[in-house]
Design a protein around this motif. Sequence first.
Motif, PDB file in Angstrom:
ATOM      1  N   MET A 134      29.889  32.061  30.067  1.00  0.00           N
ATOM      2  CA  MET A 134      29.619  31.718  31.466  1.00  0.00           C
ATOM      3  C   MET A 134      30.627  32.402  32.398  1.00  0.00           C
ATOM      4  O   MET A 134      30.284  32.809  33.511  1.00  0.00           O
ATOM      5  CB  MET A 134      29.670  30.202  31.667  1.00  0.00           C
ATOM      6  N   ALA A 135      31.863  32.553  31.946  1.00  0.00           N
ATOM      7  CA  ALA A 135      32.876  33.204  32.772  1.00  0.00           C
ATOM      8  C   ALA A 135      32.472  34.642  33.082  1.00  0.00           C
ATOM      9  O   ALA A 135      32.559  35.103  34.226  1.00  0.00           O
ATOM     10  CB  ALA A 135      34.238  33.166  32.078  1.00  0.00           C
ATOM     11  N   GLU A 136      32.017  35.357  32.064  1.00  0.00           N
ATOM     12  CA  GLU A 136      31.610  36.753  32.275  1.00  0.00           C
ATOM     13  C   GLU A 136      30.391  36.831  33.189  1.00  0.00           C
ATOM     14  O   GLU A 136      30.312  37.702  34.068  1.00  0.00           O
ATOM     15  CB  GLU A 136      31.356  37.433  30.923  1.00  0.00           C
ATOM     16  N   ALA A 137      29.456  35.897  33.021  1.00  0.00           N
ATOM     17  CA  ALA A 137      28.274  35.880  33.887  1.00  0.00           C
ATOM     18  C   ALA A 137      28.668  35.579  35.327  1.00  0.00           C
ATOM     19  O   ALA A 137      28.143  36.172  36.273  1.00  0.00           O
ATOM     20  CB  ALA A 137      27.265  34.853  33.381  1.00  0.00           C
ATOM     21  N   ASP A 140      39.641  34.877  45.079  1.00  0.00           N
ATOM     22  CA  ASP A 140      39.418  33.526  45.607  1.00  0.00           C
ATOM     23  C   ASP A 140      38.193  32.895  44.944  1.00  0.00           C
ATOM     24  O   ASP A 140      38.218  31.730  44.543  1.00  0.00           O
ATOM     25  CB  ASP A 140      39.232  33.565  47.131  1.00  0.00           C
ATOM     26  N   ARG A 141      37.122  33.644  44.832  1.00  0.00           N
ATOM     27  CA  ARG A 141      35.900  33.149  44.191  1.00  0.00           C
ATOM     28  C   ARG A 141      36.138  32.875  42.711  1.00  0.00           C
ATOM     29  O   ARG A 141      35.723  31.859  42.157  1.00  0.00           O
ATOM     30  CB  ARG A 141      34.754  34.165  44.322  1.00  0.00           C
ATOM     31  N   LEU A 142      36.829  33.800  42.067  1.00  0.00           N
ATOM     32  CA  LEU A 142      37.083  33.644  40.632  1.00  0.00           C
ATOM     33  C   LEU A 142      37.814  32.337  40.365  1.00  0.00           C
ATOM     34  O   LEU A 142      37.450  31.557  39.483  1.00  0.00           O
ATOM     35  CB  LEU A 142      37.879  34.848  40.105  1.00  0.00           C
ATOM     36  N   LYS A 143      38.879  32.081  41.155  1.00  0.00           N
ATOM     37  CA  LYS A 143      39.684  30.881  40.930  1.00  0.00           C
ATOM     38  C   LYS A 143      38.904  29.600  41.198  1.00  0.00           C
ATOM     39  O   LYS A 143      39.184  28.555  40.622  1.00  0.00           O
ATOM     40  CB  LYS A 143      40.941  30.928  41.806  1.00  0.00           C
ATOM     41  N   ALA A 144      37.928  29.684  42.106  1.00  0.00           N
ATOM     42  CA  ALA A 144      37.173  28.477  42.444  1.00  0.00           C
ATOM     43  C   ALA A 144      36.049  28.193  41.448  1.00  0.00           C
ATOM     44  O   ALA A 144      35.680  27.039  41.254  1.00  0.00           O
ATOM     45  CB  ALA A 144      36.595  28.613  43.847  1.00  0.00           C
ATOM     46  N   GLU A 145      35.488  29.237  40.845  1.00  0.00           N
ATOM     47  CA  GLU A 145      34.215  29.060  40.138  1.00  0.00           C
ATOM     48  C   GLU A 145      34.156  29.479  38.691  1.00  0.00           C
ATOM     49  O   GLU A 145      33.292  29.011  37.951  1.00  0.00           O
ATOM     50  CB  GLU A 145      33.137  29.884  40.850  1.00  0.00           C
ATOM     51  N   VAL A 146      35.017  30.396  38.301  1.00  0.00           N
ATOM     52  CA  VAL A 146      34.878  30.919  36.937  1.00  0.00           C
ATOM     53  C   VAL A 146      35.462  29.901  35.961  1.00  0.00           C
ATOM     54  O   VAL A 146      36.580  29.428  36.158  1.00  0.00           O
ATOM     55  CB  VAL A 146      35.576  32.294  36.830  1.00  0.00           C
ATOM     56  N   PRO A 147      34.697  29.527  34.926  1.00  0.00           N
ATOM     57  CA  PRO A 147      35.163  28.467  34.015  1.00  0.00           C
ATOM     58  C   PRO A 147      36.259  28.951  33.068  1.00  0.00           C
ATOM     59  O   PRO A 147      36.020  29.274  31.901  1.00  0.00           O
ATOM     60  CB  PRO A 147      33.899  28.052  33.267  1.00  0.00           C
ATOM     61  N   PRO A 199      35.757  20.903  33.121  1.00  0.00           N
ATOM     62  CA  PRO A 199      36.856  20.239  33.826  1.00  0.00           C
ATOM     63  C   PRO A 199      37.201  21.019  35.092  1.00  0.00           C
ATOM     64  O   PRO A 199      36.883  22.200  35.171  1.00  0.00           O
ATOM     65  CB  PRO A 199      38.006  20.274  32.833  1.00  0.00           C
ATOM     66  N   PRO A 200      37.857  20.372  36.060  1.00  0.00           N
ATOM     67  CA  PRO A 200      38.185  21.093  37.305  1.00  0.00           C
ATOM     68  C   PRO A 200      38.948  22.379  36.995  1.00  0.00           C
ATOM     69  O   PRO A 200      39.893  22.357  36.211  1.00  0.00           O
ATOM     70  CB  PRO A 200      39.065  20.098  38.066  1.00  0.00           C
ATOM     71  N   VAL A 201      38.497  23.484  37.579  1.00  0.00           N
ATOM     72  CA  VAL A 201      39.231  24.736  37.402  1.00  0.00           C
ATOM     73  C   VAL A 201      40.341  24.778  38.430  1.00  0.00           C
ATOM     74  O   VAL A 201      40.202  24.253  39.532  1.00  0.00           O
ATOM     75  CB  VAL A 201      38.310  25.968  37.502  1.00  0.00           C
ATOM     76  N   ALA A 202      41.436  25.380  38.071  1.00  0.00           N
ATOM     77  CA  ALA A 202      42.579  25.439  38.982  1.00  0.00           C
ATOM     78  C   ALA A 202      42.299  26.484  40.044  1.00  0.00           C
ATOM     79  O   ALA A 202      42.339  27.675  39.767  1.00  0.00           O
ATOM     80  CB  ALA A 202      43.842  25.791  38.210  1.00  0.00           C
TER      81      ALA A 202
END
Lengths: 83, 141
Positions: free
Chosen positions: B61-64, B119-126, A76-79
């Motif tokens: 996946m978040a840790e990767a 910024d990257r974490l908030k955009a991409e980390v699940p 789902p879209p991440v915030a």
Amino acid sequence: MRISVRLFASHRERLGTDRLVVDVPPEASLAELIATIAVRFPGLGDLLGGARCAVNREYAAPTTILHEGDEVALIPPVAGGGG
Amino acid sequence: MATEIGQRFQVVDHPIDAEDVVRRVRDPGNGAVCVFYGVVRDHALSGRQTSFLEYEAYREMAEAKMAEIAEDIRRRWGIAHVAMTHRVGRLGVGEPSVVIAVGTPHRKQAFEACEYAIDRLKAEVPIWKKEIGPDGEEWVE
């Protein structure tokens, strides 16, 4: 082939499960898998748009070809941002 | 110095030990260590009051992804030691949900890389968060 799809957050809550098992033809694409999910689980409906997919823990394009044993997840879209 | 994902990039379900995150970037070549804490705010973007946030992660996946972001930081800023810990579960106002530490020889790189990291974490980390307040609950998108 059977593909196991992990669900999280709003998807998990909507369907009441953290995992779907979906049958698709061998060499099916991610797009075909999503289309199959949309038909079999209409409850997801509006939540599917804007969702990304991951295959084996990497974001994947809809054209990605799936193989038996692939780990697929609906993301789902991440915030992002917003402070 | 060991750089396995398990040491430097973690999703945990207990209060974050920020000192431990900082320790993981320790290096005699560091002239600066920049630390970012993301903390739970008492109100949503909409202005609605927040009582709790619930975080959920696709942990593997978040840790990767966190490790990948650190690799990009090293490529872009040269020498940079990066560690990140994100917490999941229910958090109250004021509690840290994420701590990022970046160690570099000079402070300009540390500040820049640390901002880039969050910024990257908030955009991409699940990792997802659900706002829970007196008016109800909602996944943030």
